[in-house]
Design a protein around this motif. Structure first.
Motif, PDB file in Angstrom:
ATOM      1  N   ARG A   8       0.853  -1.194   0.000  1.00  0.00           N
ATOM      2  CA  ARG A   8       0.000   0.000   0.000  1.00  0.00           C
ATOM      3  C   ARG A   8       0.883   1.236   0.000  1.00  0.00           C
ATOM      4  NH1 ARG A   8      -5.080   1.507  -1.511  1.00  0.00           N
ATOM      5  NH2 ARG A   8      -5.625   3.458  -0.472  1.00  0.00           N
ATOM      6  N   ASP A  12       0.043   3.374  -5.256  1.00  0.00           N
ATOM      7  CA  ASP A  12      -1.052   2.401  -5.326  1.00  0.00           C
ATOM      8  C   ASP A  12      -2.394   3.085  -5.109  1.00  0.00           C
ATOM      9  OD1 ASP A  12       0.585   0.215  -5.797  1.00  0.00           O
ATOM     10  OD2 ASP A  12       0.977  -0.074  -3.651  1.00  0.00           O
ATOM     11  N   ALA A  13      -2.442   3.996  -4.150  1.00  0.00           N
ATOM     12  CA  ALA A  13      -3.690   4.725  -3.899  1.00  0.00           C
ATOM     13  C   ALA A  13      -4.096   5.549  -5.116  1.00  0.00           C
ATOM     14  CB  ALA A  13      -3.525   5.633  -2.677  1.00  0.00           C
ATOM     15  N   THR A  15      -3.255   4.892  -8.221  1.00  0.00           N
ATOM     16  CA  THR A  15      -3.675   3.950  -9.256  1.00  0.00           C
ATOM     17  C   THR A  15      -5.106   3.481  -9.028  1.00  0.00           C
ATOM     18  OG1 THR A  15      -1.401   3.187  -9.528  1.00  0.00           O
ATOM     19  CG2 THR A  15      -3.129   1.743 -10.353  1.00  0.00           C
ATOM     20  N   GLU A  16      -5.448   3.207  -7.775  1.00  0.00           N
ATOM     21  CA  GLU A  16      -6.808   2.748  -7.473  1.00  0.00           C
ATOM     22  C   GLU A  16      -7.837   3.829  -7.803  1.00  0.00           C
ATOM     23  OE1 GLU A  16      -7.125   1.330  -3.510  1.00  0.00           O
ATOM     24  OE2 GLU A  16      -5.612  -0.243  -3.763  1.00  0.00           O
ATOM     25  N   ARG A  17      -7.510   5.069  -7.488  1.00  0.00           N
ATOM     26  CA  ARG A  17      -8.440   6.155  -7.810  1.00  0.00           C
ATOM     27  C   ARG A  17      -8.648   6.274  -9.322  1.00  0.00           C
ATOM     28  NH1 ARG A  17      -9.655  10.004  -3.960  1.00  0.00           N
ATOM     29  NH2 ARG A  17      -8.686   9.732  -1.929  1.00  0.00           N
ATOM     30  N   ASN A  19      -8.191   3.839 -11.497  1.00  0.00           N
ATOM     31  CA  ASN A  19      -8.949   2.661 -11.909  1.00  0.00           C
ATOM     32  C   ASN A  19     -10.445   2.842 -11.671  1.00  0.00           C
ATOM     33  OD1 ASN A  19      -6.643   1.325 -12.674  1.00  0.00           O
ATOM     34  ND2 ASN A  19      -6.411   0.199 -10.755  1.00  0.00           N
ATOM     35  N   ASP A  20     -10.796   3.342 -10.493  1.00  0.00           N
ATOM     36  CA  ASP A  20     -12.209   3.539 -10.164  1.00  0.00           C
ATOM     37  C   ASP A  20     -12.860   4.524 -11.134  1.00  0.00           C
ATOM     38  OD1 ASP A  20     -11.942   1.799  -8.075  1.00  0.00           O
ATOM     39  OD2 ASP A  20     -11.630   3.371  -6.559  1.00  0.00           O
ATOM     40  N   GLU A 334     -12.692  -4.733 -16.537  1.00  0.00           N
ATOM     41  CA  GLU A 334     -11.639  -5.436 -15.825  1.00  0.00           C
ATOM     42  C   GLU A 334     -10.316  -5.378 -16.593  1.00  0.00           C
ATOM     43  OE1 GLU A 334      -9.724  -7.524 -12.845  1.00  0.00           O
ATOM     44  OE2 GLU A 334     -11.659  -6.469 -12.879  1.00  0.00           O
ATOM     45  N   ARG A 337      -8.886  -2.074 -16.038  1.00  0.00           N
ATOM     46  CA  ARG A 337      -8.411  -1.956 -14.660  1.00  0.00           C
ATOM     47  C   ARG A 337      -7.040  -2.613 -14.506  1.00  0.00           C
ATOM     48  NH1 ARG A 337     -10.255  -1.033  -9.574  1.00  0.00           N
ATOM     49  NH2 ARG A 337     -12.320  -0.506 -10.387  1.00  0.00           N
ATOM     50  N   ASP A 341      -3.674  -0.562 -13.766  1.00  0.00           N
ATOM     51  CA  ASP A 341      -3.043  -0.959 -12.508  1.00  0.00           C
ATOM     52  C   ASP A 341      -1.539  -1.162 -12.705  1.00  0.00           C
ATOM     53  OD1 ASP A 341      -3.140  -1.833  -9.719  1.00  0.00           O
ATOM     54  OD2 ASP A 341      -2.618  -3.806 -10.532  1.00  0.00           O
ATOM     55  N   THR A 345       1.725   3.085 -12.774  1.00  0.00           N
ATOM     56  CA  THR A 345       2.968   3.232 -12.019  1.00  0.00           C
ATOM     57  C   THR A 345       4.142   3.501 -12.956  1.00  0.00           C
ATOM     58  OG1 THR A 345       2.158   1.726 -10.312  1.00  0.00           O
ATOM     59  CG2 THR A 345       4.531   2.103 -10.411  1.00  0.00           C
TER      60      THR A 345
END
Length: 833
Positions: A8, A12-13, A15-17, A19-20, A334, A337, A341, A345
């Motif tokens: 984490r 990563d945070a 990337t998740e945002r 992705n969402d 997916e 995503r 993901d 990076t």
């Protein structure tokens, strides 16, 4: 010691945002980016007046400030100086000093002086000098024309000989001799009393109207036997060169880029999305320049191909990796995503390292290179946002719209897939790394080191000539249909005249600007005279005296023609060296009130606080030698003297270019190395991955430096950032390869298997990106401006070398590291026990 928990991280945070947003609300993302694009579009064109030519690089140079101060000092109170200057090159194959030609020149001068709207203060030339020999009281072009009209052939010949033997006939071609009294080309200087605040456009307008007035004289045909040349005209022509270059290069670049994008994407929908993203990148960058009040200049032309290069790379990676996931059966959301993901990076690392390469130019002392760093760094951030967020979201929206419809499906297979030709060639680097990694690595390092060592001898160049193409290229492009055919450039004709008829380049002298309260002292003239004795080898000389013009040489010309003035000089010369050392002010008064007064005012300011010495250079003297010679003479003077002139300013800029290139390269490398090591330590707890990334980059930089010298491409203000930029370009390719390898390797695959998968998957995207970028950037070679063409060649080579190093060198670096680490592990464990 391991770093923080890599499960984490802030990246990563992030990337998740992304992705969402991309997978969950793609339409919102697309609309938001289009709105921001409209905001940036509002800033386009707000950056101010376009800049071009050498002036943009000399704005903050101390020697240029001295030159400006000198020109201002000598414009006050001088009838021969004004706010700007133009030169007429008048030619006549038979004899430009014949009576008809002299009358044509004087008629043109008279008409120019009579046009109040042109603000002409004076006009001078060989015809004026000859006329004053016929009638010393003729102080206007009209009176001088009448004097020539009344003269007989014998009187005219005698006047030409007297002028030649009495201070010179003025600027005429080298075929002139006093005995023949003839020459093919003459120069007429036109001084304008333009306001100090007049813009380049206003000065160019006045100088252009001068062409119309001269063309109204019977027998004078502009572009044929007369060429009007002025600083403002040249600046306008450099701006026109930018336009002509854009008209030729941009369509060619667009066609090639679109062609290779078609090959890479093989889908018109994906192609359209990629082109829209590229256009948005340009709009955002141009808009940023407008809001930041950064004017567009030819030094910033190169920023946009760089952004296109990185944008194309990001776009192909997104689409190619997305297709890999779709081929494995993942759904649209997916698949994207998984793609973002992994790639976000890598994009983030590439973006920051490239920003370091660009921003390193902020360490330069040249304002234009600082602007380059700012605009390029901002542009690469925009590229990351548009291709890392907007393009994936747009792809999801479009594919969901197409899903379940009869819209035809085009090429969806990823580049470099197993079984394809590319899939067979790309793993060669990985296979070589398995067989002989040390050999590959040693050969690459030796080649890079040899290239770097060879490249240390690269030449430097900075002059107005460097902005203009050779006539052959202009003639070749002239065969193109409108609007592709380029304009006619006065500068080309002027340069031909200077080189062929006057045996000099565009810059033929250096100046010592003497600004000292002792200019009126008894030792001032002796110090000026001493500055012309035993000159350095770079200065033209005769009998151990420099060929120089100064207040002393004007005084000697007056003394040779006027016995009374000669007697006055002798009376105030106490040591018998021919130079007054008493009552210097009285000598000045007498000189300024004579027929030689106008010439004297060019070398002595109205308040007598400054003077100047103009030195003629030898034919083989280069800028560095001439500048060093001027500095040496200035240091030996007792008066406060400053070397200046266009040649000196250009050499100072060259020195700063070299210094900037080296400094920015070092800064870019150190920042990039530190960031990569910290990033991989933070993400994977292995800082060594960052060092592995840099080995191919060093090879790329070395090969590029060697190529500059091999292809005869000098270091200029245009390409000074190339070495630091090449670090960013090199990292772009190595990070993508390395990041994919780490993902596969950390997933439990062996080094060999991870390299094969990376070479086919990421290698395919890198190949498509390389082909598109190299061909797109290569079209800059078509540019009319040589500096832009050379930079295009260097960019294309830099990308090509970075690609080769990533595909064929990086696998061997990885294998050598893995084997070294494997050998060192038992030793480390034994020591620990």
């Amino acid at each position: 010691m391991r770093g923080p928990d890599p499960d984490r991280t802030p990246i990563d945070a992030l990337t998740e945002r992304i992705n969402d947003a991309v997978s969950g609300r793609p339409r919102t993302v697309v609309v938001a980016f289009l709105i921001v694009s409209l905001v940036f579009a509002g800033g386009m064109g707000m950056g101010g007046e376009q800049q071009a030519g050498t002036d943009q690089f000399t704005a903050d140079v101390e020697e240029q400030d001295a030159l400006d101060a000198m020109e201002e000092d000598f414009s006050r109170g001088s009838r021969e100086s004004g706010g700007s200057t133009a030169t007429l090159f008048v030619s006549d194959d038979r004899n430009v000093l014949s009576k008809p030609s002299l009358l044509r020149m004087l008629t043109a001068q008279e008409r120019l002086e009579d046009k109040d709207e042109l603000r002409v203060s004076t006009t001078t030339g060989p015809a004026s000098i000859i006329a004053t020999q016929l009638d010393p009281s003729a102080d206007t072009a009209e009176a001088q024309r009448r004097a020539v009209e009344r003269a007989t052939a014998r009187e005219l010949d005698a006047a030409i000989r007297r002028a030649a033997n009495n201070g010179g006939i003025g600027p005429v071609s080298t075929d002139f001799t006093a005995e023949s009294g003839s020459a093919e080309v003459a120069q007429v200087v036109v001084q304008y009393d333009t306001p100090p605040a007049a813009s380049t456009g206003q000065r160019a307008s006045i100088q252009t109207r001068t062409v119309d007035v001269v063309g109204g004289v019977e027998g004078l045909e502009p572009g044929d036997n007369v060429v009007v040349f002025g600083d403002a005209i040249i600046n306008e022509e450099v701006n026109q060169l930018l336009t002509d270059t854009a008209i030729i290069v941009f369509p060619a670049a667009l066609l090639l880029i679109v062609f290779f994008l078609v090959v890479a994407y093989r889908d018109p929908v994906d192609l359209g999305l990629g082109v829209v993203a590229l256009l948005m990148t340009l709009v955002w960058t141009f808009g940023f320049m407008g809001y930041a009040s950064i004017p567009f200049s030819d030094s910033l032309v190169t920023v946009f191909p760089l952004l296109l290069a990185v944008g194309i790379d990001f776009g192909i990676h997104i689409i190619n990796r997305y297709r890999e996931e779709r081929a494995e059966g993942a759904a649209i959301g997916e698949a994207m995503r998984l793609t973002t993901d992994q790639l976000t990076t890598a994009f983030f690392i590439v973006t920051l390292t490239t920003v370091f390469g660009f921003a390193a130019n902020l360490t330069s002392s040249l304002g234009q290179l600082q602007d380059f760093g700012i605009v390029a760094a901002a542009g690469i951030v925009f590229t990351f946002l548009i291709f890392g967020v907007f393009l994936p979201a747009g792809k999801v929206v479009l594919d969901r719209l197409r899903e379940g419809t009869r819209f035809p499906r085009f090429g969806t297979a990823p580049l470099g897939r197993e079984g394809s030709i590319m899939g067979t060639v790309l793993p060669l680097g990985a296979k070589a790394a398995r067989v002989a990694p040390v050999v590959v690595l040693v050969v690459a390092l030796v080649a890079g080191a040899a290239g770097g060592a060879y490249g240390t001898g690269v030449d430097t160049e900075f002059s107005q000539e460097a902005f203009f193409p050779d006539q052959e290229k202009v003639d070749a492009y002239g065969q193109l249909p409108e609007p592709l055919a380029p304009s006619e450039y006065t500068f080309m004709r002027v340069l031909d005249h200077l080189e062929e008829d006057f045996d000099q380049g565009f810059i033929g002298s250096v100046t010592l600007y003497v600004q000292d309260r002792d200019v009126r002292s008894n030792v001032a003239l002796e110090d000026v005279d001493r500055a012309t004795q035993d000159p350095p080898d770079a200065f033209a000389s005769e009998n151990r005296r420099a060929e120089a013009t100064s207040i002393v040489s004007v005084m000697e010309s007056r003394a040779a023609a006027d016995p009374e003035f000669a007697a006055m000089v002798d009376r105030f010369d106490t040591d018998g060296d021919g130079i007054p050392d008493r009552e210097v002010d009285r000598v000045y008064d007498e000189l300024l009130s004579s027929a030689h007064g106008d010439r004297a005012r060019n070398y002595l300011t109205a308040d007598r606080s400054a003077t100047r010495i103009e030195y003629t250079l030898t034919a083989d003297a280069d800028q560095a030698e001439a500048t060093a010679a001027a500095n040496a003479v200035a240091e030996d003077m007792r008066l406060d003297a400053t070397p200046t002139g266009t040649l000196v300013v250009n050499q100072v800029v060259i020195d700063r270019i070299t210094e900037s290139a080296i400094r920015s390269l070092i800064v870019a490398f150190l920042l990039t190395a530190a960031f990569l090591m910290v990033s991989y330590w933070w993400l994977e707890s292995r800082a060594v991955y960052g060092l592995i990334n840099l080995v191919p980059v060093l090879v790329t930089v070395g090969l590029l430096a060697g190529s500059m010298r091999y292809f005869g491409i000098p270091l200029t203000p245009f390409n000074a950032p190339i070495l630091s930029v090449s670090i960013g370009l090199g990292v772009d390719y190595t990070v993508h390869y390395m990041h994919r390898f780490v993902d596969e390797y950390e997933a439990g695959r062996s080094v060999e298997e991870a390299l094969l998968i990376t070479s086919r998957g990421t290698g395919g995207a890198l190949t498509g990106s390389m082909l598109t970028t190299v061909c797109g950037l290569g079209t800059l070679y078509l540019a009319l401006i040589p500096l832009v063409a050379e930079f295009g060649v260097l960019l294309a080579l830099g990308v090509f070398y970075a690609y080769l190093a990533s595909i064929f060198v990086l696998p061997s670096v990885i294998v050598v590291w893995d084997r070294t680490a494997s050998l060192a592990a038992p030793v480390a464990n034994a020591v620990t026990r």
